[in-house]
Scaffold this motif. Structure first.
Motif, PDB file in Angstrom:
ATOM      1  N   GLN A 258       0.740  -1.132  -0.162  1.00  0.00           N
ATOM      2  CA  GLN A 258      -0.007  -0.181   0.002  1.00  0.00           C
ATOM      3  C   GLN A 258       0.789   1.160  -0.041  1.00  0.00           C
ATOM      4  OE1 GLN A 258      -3.173  -0.075   2.925  1.00  0.00           O
ATOM      5  NE2 GLN A 258      -3.549  -2.004   2.566  1.00  0.00           N
ATOM      6  N   LYS A 284      -7.349  -6.503   5.762  1.00  0.00           N
ATOM      7  CA  LYS A 284      -8.680  -5.722   5.269  1.00  0.00           C
ATOM      8  C   LYS A 284      -8.079  -4.428   5.114  1.00  0.00           C
ATOM      9  CE  LYS A 284     -11.250  -8.090   8.891  1.00  0.00           C
ATOM     10  NZ  LYS A 284     -12.201  -7.898  10.183  1.00  0.00           N
ATOM     11  N   GLY A 285      -8.718  -3.869   3.787  1.00  0.00           N
ATOM     12  CA  GLY A 285      -8.326  -2.604   3.275  1.00  0.00           C
ATOM     13  C   GLY A 285      -7.606  -2.865   2.012  1.00  0.00           C
ATOM     14  N   SER A 286      -7.082  -4.015   1.755  1.00  0.00           N
ATOM     15  CA  SER A 286      -6.290  -4.091   0.555  1.00  0.00           C
ATOM     16  C   SER A 286      -7.051  -4.086  -0.751  1.00  0.00           C
ATOM     17  CB  SER A 286      -5.550  -5.670   0.717  1.00  0.00           C
ATOM     18  OG  SER A 286      -4.749  -5.579   1.729  1.00  0.00           O
ATOM     19  N   MET A 287      -8.237  -4.510  -0.627  1.00  0.00           N
ATOM     20  CA  MET A 287      -9.262  -4.573  -1.711  1.00  0.00           C
ATOM     21  C   MET A 287      -9.884  -2.975  -1.754  1.00  0.00           C
ATOM     22  SD  MET A 287     -12.622  -6.623  -0.559  1.00  0.00           S
ATOM     23  CE  MET A 287     -13.509  -5.977  -2.212  1.00  0.00           C
ATOM     24  N   ASP A 288      -9.704  -2.243  -0.963  1.00  0.00           N
ATOM     25  CA  ASP A 288     -10.440  -0.847  -0.757  1.00  0.00           C
ATOM     26  C   ASP A 288      -9.595   0.320  -1.463  1.00  0.00           C
ATOM     27  OD1 ASP A 288     -12.725  -2.040   0.469  1.00  0.00           O
ATOM     28  OD2 ASP A 288     -11.847  -1.868   2.104  1.00  0.00           O
ATOM     29  N   VAL A 289      -8.117  -0.020  -1.404  1.00  0.00           N
ATOM     30  CA  VAL A 289      -7.332   1.256  -2.065  1.00  0.00           C
ATOM     31  C   VAL A 289      -7.801   1.076  -3.393  1.00  0.00           C
ATOM     32  CG1 VAL A 289      -5.521   0.940  -0.342  1.00  0.00           C
ATOM     33  CG2 VAL A 289      -5.697  -0.356  -2.357  1.00  0.00           C
ATOM     34  N   GLU A 290      -7.297   2.229  -3.938  1.00  0.00           N
ATOM     35  CA  GLU A 290      -7.736   2.388  -5.658  1.00  0.00           C
ATOM     36  C   GLU A 290      -6.458   2.590  -6.371  1.00  0.00           C
ATOM     37  OE1 GLU A 290      -9.923   2.283  -8.759  1.00  0.00           O
ATOM     38  OE2 GLU A 290     -10.858   2.189  -6.742  1.00  0.00           O
ATOM     39  N   GLY A 292      -7.592  -1.660  -6.736  1.00  0.00           N
ATOM     40  CA  GLY A 292      -7.467  -2.731  -5.503  1.00  0.00           C
ATOM     41  C   GLY A 292      -6.258  -3.424  -5.704  1.00  0.00           C
ATOM     42  N   ARG A 334      -6.362  -8.249  -8.498  1.00  0.00           N
ATOM     43  CA  ARG A 334      -7.175  -6.936  -8.617  1.00  0.00           C
ATOM     44  C   ARG A 334      -6.441  -5.888  -9.566  1.00  0.00           C
ATOM     45  NH1 ARG A 334      -7.065  -7.723  -2.480  1.00  0.00           N
ATOM     46  NH2 ARG A 334      -9.062  -8.889  -2.134  1.00  0.00           N
TER      47      ARG A 334
END
Length: 350
Positions: A258, A284-290, A292, A334
């Motif tokens: 990240q 948790k949060g790894s799929m929510d960055v942009e 993903g 992702r």
């Protein structure tokens, strides 16, 4: 104002308040499944009203279990172990055990000190993260004949029972994903491997996988960062300052990945068209960055749950047998990795 009891409430007072025998109160704590639910409810009301606390120390003096399990983790500063700790705690709670948690800050000598303190509290078992421990820690466990478990890592040759994932396989899968996309100029950002067998196993497997394709990683393509997004971001900026930059970054965990993503965005690089980035963990949060984060999923919740179930069975068994459980890894693709030949704006499978 509450009318506090003078002195400490004992089990007899609880029994009197609930209008049951002291043995029924004891059975409610130790074998609740053998007590009628309505009776348990009366006893629990009495316990709450009187503020009764069981004397675990007295129990252990009489050879009974303390009902506690110690877990020593490298750190609680970041989210890396949070999911596995929660799942482990929930799992042992189902078996009637409570968790005592300690951290050693990636210092194996301090891990030994933490294990000593937990044993002084008469825990029924101790769980350690990873497979690498000091000789003093292993010797202490053997001397005290205490049930012990290695969690998070898996190896067929582990000295102690273990439940975890193969970190060498995780590193290999990450490298193979980038190689399959055509990347050959790959930068590496990993945490310090001293006292951290997760990082060392992943890194050695990455280098082996690249070496099998006759790819070597020069020193200027390697960087080190702790489990910190901000410090990983700076380490990435330093690595990318040299031109031309690599086509991909393989990071030792998702926290570093990240930070690498934020560094690339700061430099105006398009991820993945200009630079692919892959992590390990799928926290948790790894799929929510942009975009993903592409990563190798380590099933933290599954590891914690299985570890708790197997370890409590091991502790309470009259004839415990050693066990080693390997949990499956998965490459989660992702938005941060793409084929090196892919033109900007081309569609990608997510």
């Amino acid at each position: 104002m509450a009318n506090f009891q003078k002195g400490k409430v004992d089990i007899v007072a609880v029994a009197k308040a609930a209008k049951v025998s002291a043995s029924t109160v004891s059975r409610t704590f130790n074998h609740p499944d053998l007590v009628n639910p309505a009776t348990r409810k009366k006893i629990n009301r009495a316990v709450q009203k009187l503020g009764y606390i069981r004397n675990r120390a007295a129990q252990t003096m009489h050879g009974k279990r303390s009902g506690t399990i110690g877990l020593v983790v490298p750190t609680i500063n970041y989210a890396i172990f949070a999911e596995v700790i929660q799942a482990f705690s929930d799992s042992i709670d189902q078996a009637g055990f409570s968790l005592l948690l300690a951290s050693h800050g990636y210092d194996l000598d301090r891990e030994y000190a933490m294990v000593r303190k937990l044993l002084e509290h008469r825990v029924d078992g101790v769980a350690l993260v990873g497979l690498e421990h000091s000789e003093a820690t292993i010797r202490l466990i053997e001397q005290q004949d205490i049930p012990a478990l290695e969690i998070w890592n898996y190896a067929e040759t582990s000295e102690l029972p273990c439940v975890g994932a193969d970190n060498r396989q995780a590193g290999r899968m990450a490298a193979e994903h980038l190689l399959a996309l055509g990347h050959r100029d790959i930068g590496l950002i990993f945490p310090d491997t001293i006292g951290n067998d997760r990082a060392s196993h992943r890194l050695s497997a990455v280098l082996e996988a690249l070496g099998s394709r006759n790819i070597t990683v020069p020193d200027h393509r390697k960087s080190e960062a702790p489990y910190s997004v901000s410090q990983a971001k700076q380490a990435t900026l330093d690595l990318l300052a040299r031109h031309p930059h690599p086509t991909a970054l393989l990071c030792g965990n998702d926290v570093i990945a990240q930070g690498a993503l934020f560094a690339a965005q700061k430099l105006g690089l398009n991820v993945p068209d200009d630079l692919s980035i892959i992590g390990i963990g799928d926290f948790k949060g790894s799929m929510d960055v942009e975009p993903g984060l592409t990563t190798i999923r380590i099933p933290a919740e599954t590891i914690g749950t299985l570890a708790g179930e197997r370890f409590t069975d091991y502790i309470t068994s009259d004839d415990p047998t050693n066990f080693r459980v390997c949990c499956e890894l998965k490459c989660i693709v992702r938005g941060t990795t793409g084929n090196i030949t892919m033109p900007p704006g081309a569609s990608r499978e997510t």
